[in-house]
Design an enzyme around this catalytic site. Structure first.
Site, mmCIF file in Angstrom:
data_model
loop_
_atom_site.group_PDB
_atom_site.id
_atom_site.type_symbol
_atom_site.label_atom_id
_atom_site.label_comp_id
_atom_site.label_asym_id
_atom_site.label_seq_id
_atom_site.Cartn_x
_atom_site.Cartn_y
_atom_site.Cartn_z
ATOM 1 N N ASP A 67 39.826 28.093 -20.666
ATOM 2 C CA ASP A 67 39.796 26.704 -21.094
ATOM 3 C C ASP A 67 38.576 26.508 -22.001
ATOM 4 O O ASP A 67 37.682 27.345 -22.041
ATOM 5 C CB ASP A 67 39.736 25.803 -19.862
ATOM 6 C CG ASP A 67 39.712 24.337 -20.226
ATOM 7 O OD1 ASP A 67 40.497 23.917 -21.079
ATOM 8 O OD2 ASP A 67 38.898 23.604 -19.644
ATOM 9 N N ASP A 71 37.112 22.774 -23.217
ATOM 10 C CA ASP A 71 36.294 21.625 -22.825
ATOM 11 C C ASP A 71 35.941 21.698 -21.345
ATOM 12 O O ASP A 71 36.825 21.749 -20.497
ATOM 13 C CB ASP A 71 37.071 20.317 -23.060
ATOM 14 C CG ASP A 71 37.355 20.070 -24.536
ATOM 15 O OD1 ASP A 71 36.580 20.571 -25.366
ATOM 16 O OD2 ASP A 71 38.320 19.373 -24.839
ATOM 17 N N ARG A 131 46.312 14.209 -25.194
ATOM 18 C CA ARG A 131 45.876 12.914 -25.746
ATOM 19 C C ARG A 131 46.877 11.810 -25.372
ATOM 20 O O ARG A 131 46.492 10.733 -24.904
ATOM 21 C CB ARG A 131 45.744 13.039 -27.267
ATOM 22 C CG ARG A 131 44.855 11.969 -27.879
ATOM 23 C CD ARG A 131 44.765 12.148 -29.394
ATOM 24 N NE ARG A 131 44.469 13.525 -29.767
ATOM 25 C CZ ARG A 131 44.758 14.058 -30.950
ATOM 26 N NH1 ARG A 131 45.326 13.334 -31.890
ATOM 27 N NH2 ARG A 131 44.470 15.324 -31.206
ATOM 28 N N SER A 157 43.585 20.883 -26.291
ATOM 29 C CA SER A 157 43.120 20.083 -27.433
ATOM 30 C C SER A 157 43.658 20.566 -28.777
ATOM 31 O O SER A 157 43.655 21.760 -29.068
ATOM 32 C CB SER A 157 41.593 20.107 -27.472
ATOM 33 O OG SER A 157 41.140 19.429 -28.618
HETATM 34 P P1 B16 Z 1 42.700 16.381 -28.272
HETATM 35 P P2 B16 Z 1 40.771 21.351 -22.621
HETATM 36 C C1 B16 Z 1 41.428 18.837 -23.303
HETATM 37 O O1 B16 Z 1 40.812 20.053 -23.579
HETATM 38 C C2 B16 Z 1 40.416 17.805 -22.837
HETATM 39 O O2 B16 Z 1 39.854 18.195 -21.584
HETATM 40 C C3 B16 Z 1 41.096 16.482 -22.661
HETATM 41 O O3 B16 Z 1 40.158 15.497 -22.257
HETATM 42 C C4 B16 Z 1 41.741 16.078 -24.004
HETATM 43 O O4 B16 Z 1 42.448 14.834 -23.879
HETATM 44 C C5 B16 Z 1 42.727 17.170 -24.424
HETATM 45 O O5 B16 Z 1 42.024 18.400 -24.529
HETATM 46 C C6 B16 Z 1 43.393 16.859 -25.757
HETATM 47 O O6 B16 Z 1 42.432 16.885 -26.754
HETATM 48 O O7 B16 Z 1 42.793 14.885 -28.213
HETATM 49 O O8 B16 Z 1 41.481 16.895 -28.999
HETATM 50 O O9 B16 Z 1 43.969 17.032 -28.742
HETATM 51 O O10 B16 Z 1 39.956 20.953 -21.424
HETATM 52 O O11 B16 Z 1 42.197 21.711 -22.285
HETATM 53 O O12 B16 Z 1 40.085 22.370 -23.489
HETATM 54 MG MG MG Z 2 38.787 21.502 -19.677
#
Ligand code: B16
Ligand code: MG
Length: 209
Positions: free
Chosen positions: A1, A3, A41, A106
């Protein structure tokens, strides 16, 4: 992962959602933000709306605004934003010949990894564009493992989100929860972070054919 494991962009996601929520007069706290970890998102917006209905067009506008704010924040990301111990841990794994895959929900994961200077380390890169069904569905991690010709039982997923641990367990992966026990209690191993972590801390049995 990515974030919450490799870097802490959770604070930037929070500040972006918060700005958008404030503009809309919607209540949103740092505690609420934990439910959005690892969640796409679109799904995050539904959680934030807590059942309030909105025209689709307005939802699209809110999503676009949140993403604009987030993209502005991540221009600040540099290699100094790698979480403690991450660079050493990734180096040790590569030197041991272990393949590295990224599995982030993300759509901004590529931009963040480029800014962190780690994009070249990954043998497979899965992000918010790779699969349709997002965490807690196991699809993303299975996709990443498949790109490396690996079976889930030959892989360990490192995750900070309950949705991510659920995704990995459903997919049949070994799991390390990065964060508190009350959020990640289902993982095979739990650690507060990767600082001081060694690959031998996570011994997985050799996969059988
Ligand atoms: P985006 P990960 C996730 O990343 C985040 O933890 C989550 O808070 C976010 O909404 C999601 O990515 C989508 O991100 O809006 O940039 O497409 O923890 O899976 O690395
Ligand atoms: Mg994460």
């Amino acid at each position: 992962d990515l974030d919450g494991v490799i870097t802490d962009t959770a604070q930037y996601h929070y500040l972006s959602w918060k700005q958008m929520a404030d503009e809309e007069g919607l209540p949103f706290t740092w505690e609420d933000n934990h439910q959005l970890r690892g969640v796409s998102r679109q799904r995050s917006l539904e959680i934030l709306l807590k059942g309030r209905s909105m025209p689709d067009e307005h939802k699209e506008d809110m999503l676009a605004r949140k993403n604009r704010y987030y993209q502005e924040y991540i221009t600040q990301v540099t290699p100094a934003d790698l979480l403690p111990g991450v660079a050493d841990f990734l180096d040790e794994a590569r030197q041991a010949g272990i393949l590295l895959g990224l599995g982030s929900a993300s759509k901004n994961a590529r931009a963040v990894c480029e800014r962190l200077g780690v994009i070249e380390l990954f043998d497979a890169f899965g992000d918010g564009y790779s699969v349709v069904n997002t965490k807690p569905a196991p699809d993303l991690f299975i996709w990443v493992a498949g790109r490396m010709d690996l079976n889930p039982r030959q892989c360990i997923v490192f995750e900070d989100a309950e949705a991510g641990i659920d995704a990995a367990l459903t997919g049949g992966f070994w799991t390390v929860g990065i964060g508190p026990e009350d959020r990640l209690g289902k993982a095979h191993w739990i650690r507060p972070g990767l600082d001081g972590a060694r690959i031998d801390d996570f011994p997985i049995p050799a996969a059988t054919a």
